[in-house]
Write a protein that holds these residues in place. Sequence first.
Motif, PDB file in Angstrom:
ATOM      1  N   UNK A 213      48.854  13.220  35.521  1.00  0.00           N
ATOM      2  CA  UNK A 213      48.169  13.331  34.246  1.00  0.00           C
ATOM      3  C   UNK A 213      46.844  12.560  34.300  1.00  0.00           C
ATOM      4  N   UNK A 214      45.812  13.019  33.552  1.00  0.00           N
ATOM      5  CA  UNK A 214      44.558  12.269  33.471  1.00  0.00           C
ATOM      6  C   UNK A 214      44.821  10.852  32.961  1.00  0.00           C
ATOM      7  N   UNK A 215      44.169   9.882  33.572  1.00  0.00           N
ATOM      8  CA  UNK A 215      44.373   8.477  33.212  1.00  0.00           C
ATOM      9  C   UNK A 215      43.170   7.967  32.417  1.00  0.00           C
ATOM     10  N   UNK A 216      43.330   7.670  31.117  1.00  0.00           N
ATOM     11  CA  UNK A 216      42.207   7.153  30.324  1.00  0.00           C
ATOM     12  C   UNK A 216      41.827   5.751  30.809  1.00  0.00           C
ATOM     13  N   UNK A 217      40.553   5.554  31.112  1.00  0.00           N
ATOM     14  CA  UNK A 217      40.119   4.241  31.611  1.00  0.00           C
ATOM     15  C   UNK A 217      39.004   3.630  30.761  1.00  0.00           C
ATOM     16  N   UNK A 218      38.459   4.378  29.804  1.00  0.00           N
ATOM     17  CA  UNK A 218      37.381   3.834  28.992  1.00  0.00           C
ATOM     18  C   UNK A 218      36.912   4.826  27.948  1.00  0.00           C
ATOM     19  N   UNK A 219      35.868   4.429  27.232  1.00  0.00           N
ATOM     20  CA  UNK A 219      35.331   5.300  26.187  1.00  0.00           C
ATOM     21  C   UNK A 219      33.891   4.914  25.905  1.00  0.00           C
ATOM     22  N   UNK A 220      33.209   5.800  25.188  1.00  0.00           N
ATOM     23  CA  UNK A 220      31.829   5.547  24.803  1.00  0.00           C
ATOM     24  C   UNK A 220      31.533   6.322  23.519  1.00  0.00           C
ATOM     25  N   UNK A 221      30.740   5.714  22.639  1.00  0.00           N
ATOM     26  CA  UNK A 221      30.333   6.364  21.391  1.00  0.00           C
ATOM     27  C   UNK A 221      28.845   6.676  21.456  1.00  0.00           C
ATOM     28  N   UNK A 222      28.469   7.803  20.889  1.00  0.00           N
ATOM     29  CA  UNK A 222      27.060   8.189  20.798  1.00  0.00           C
ATOM     30  C   UNK A 222      26.778   8.568  19.352  1.00  0.00           C
ATOM     31  N   UNK A 223      25.769   7.925  18.771  1.00  0.00           N
ATOM     32  CA  UNK A 223      25.374   8.242  17.401  1.00  0.00           C
ATOM     33  C   UNK A 223      23.957   8.790  17.417  1.00  0.00           C
ATOM     34  N   UNK A 224      23.773   9.973  16.841  1.00  0.00           N
ATOM     35  CA  UNK A 224      22.473  10.624  16.807  1.00  0.00           C
ATOM     36  C   UNK A 224      21.770  10.301  15.500  1.00  0.00           C
ATOM     37  N   UNK A 225      20.501   9.893  15.597  1.00  0.00           N
ATOM     38  CA  UNK A 225      19.697   9.577  14.417  1.00  0.00           C
ATOM     39  C   UNK A 225      18.334  10.204  14.610  1.00  0.00           C
ATOM     40  N   UNK A 226      18.153  11.389  14.003  1.00  0.00           N
ATOM     41  CA  UNK A 226      16.927  12.171  14.172  1.00  0.00           C
ATOM     42  C   UNK A 226      16.682  12.410  15.657  1.00  0.00           C
ATOM     43  N   UNK A 227      15.613  11.855  16.224  1.00  0.00           N
ATOM     44  CA  UNK A 227      15.306  12.131  17.630  1.00  0.00           C
ATOM     45  C   UNK A 227      15.750  10.999  18.552  1.00  0.00           C
ATOM     46  N   UNK A 228      16.654  10.130  18.054  1.00  0.00           N
ATOM     47  CA  UNK A 228      17.139   9.010  18.858  1.00  0.00           C
ATOM     48  C   UNK A 228      18.662   9.068  18.949  1.00  0.00           C
ATOM     49  N   UNK A 229      19.173   8.455  20.006  1.00  0.00           N
ATOM     50  CA  UNK A 229      20.620   8.342  20.171  1.00  0.00           C
ATOM     51  C   UNK A 229      20.959   6.886  20.430  1.00  0.00           C
ATOM     52  N   UNK A 230      22.021   6.398  19.802  1.00  0.00           N
ATOM     53  CA  UNK A 230      22.438   5.018  19.946  1.00  0.00           C
ATOM     54  C   UNK A 230      23.803   4.998  20.612  1.00  0.00           C
ATOM     55  N   UNK A 231      23.914   4.286  21.731  1.00  0.00           N
ATOM     56  CA  UNK A 231      25.155   4.188  22.484  1.00  0.00           C
ATOM     57  C   UNK A 231      25.843   2.874  22.117  1.00  0.00           C
TER      58      UNK A 231
END
Length: 252
Positions: A213-231
């Motif tokens: 089975x796939x093993x989850x090892x991490x995560x990441x969030x991405x937030x879009x704000x107009x022409x920018x992205x915040x990680x």
Amino acid sequence: MIQDGVHAFKRFDSEKLASIRQLADLCNEHDQIILKLNWDTLQDQKSNSIIGFLYYVGEQLAGFLGLYQFQSSEAEVSGMVHPEYRRQGIFGQLVRAAQEECLRRKTGRFIFICERRSESGREYAKSIGANYSFSEYWMQLGEKKDEDPSNSLPSELKLELRQADPTDIELLTRLNMGGFDVTEADAREFAQSSFRSESDKTYIAELLQEGGEPLPIGKIHVQLDENKAFIFGFCILAAHRKQGYGRWICGI
């Protein structure tokens, strides 16, 4: 006629949002900075809690403070004062209003978001004896590299990013606990809050194992704000760090 002083809001209408943006543009231009104001939260029209404070002098919006609470144990604040109205105690009044609200909520930790190049922000933090906690960074996307980020991984390993959905709450809670050393309650609250925003996308990194089975090892969030992205909310579990997985996930 708007009364001078601090006003608390549970939501901002389009006129007030435009005024906040106008003040932010003015302060960014004056101080040569980029204020982090979490616009997605400020545009939330369903909030039942105070999300921000405005300070008026006559009809002029002279100050703003956003109150962002993503977990019950802490709140983040970010704000600004019109350059022509600084050094008059306006920001201090906004902060005290936010502190009183946090005391009412029994919030234990109060985090100031301060742009490093903001002299006035750093001076205020120093004046109240605030302690440095951690840094966040803006990343600017450049030209796409021809190099495949998977080349940084051993040939026998393969990673995959998939977008999370509400059925992943328990998994995201475990990842938050393992990645950020927070309580289960805070980890779960942060996981749940990520699905309340249309601009916040959460991705789970899974290590693909042959025959398993796939093993989850991490995560990441991405937030879009107009022409920018915040990680943000990016973590790799301790057992899988220093193996190139983080570079692969960020694509660098």
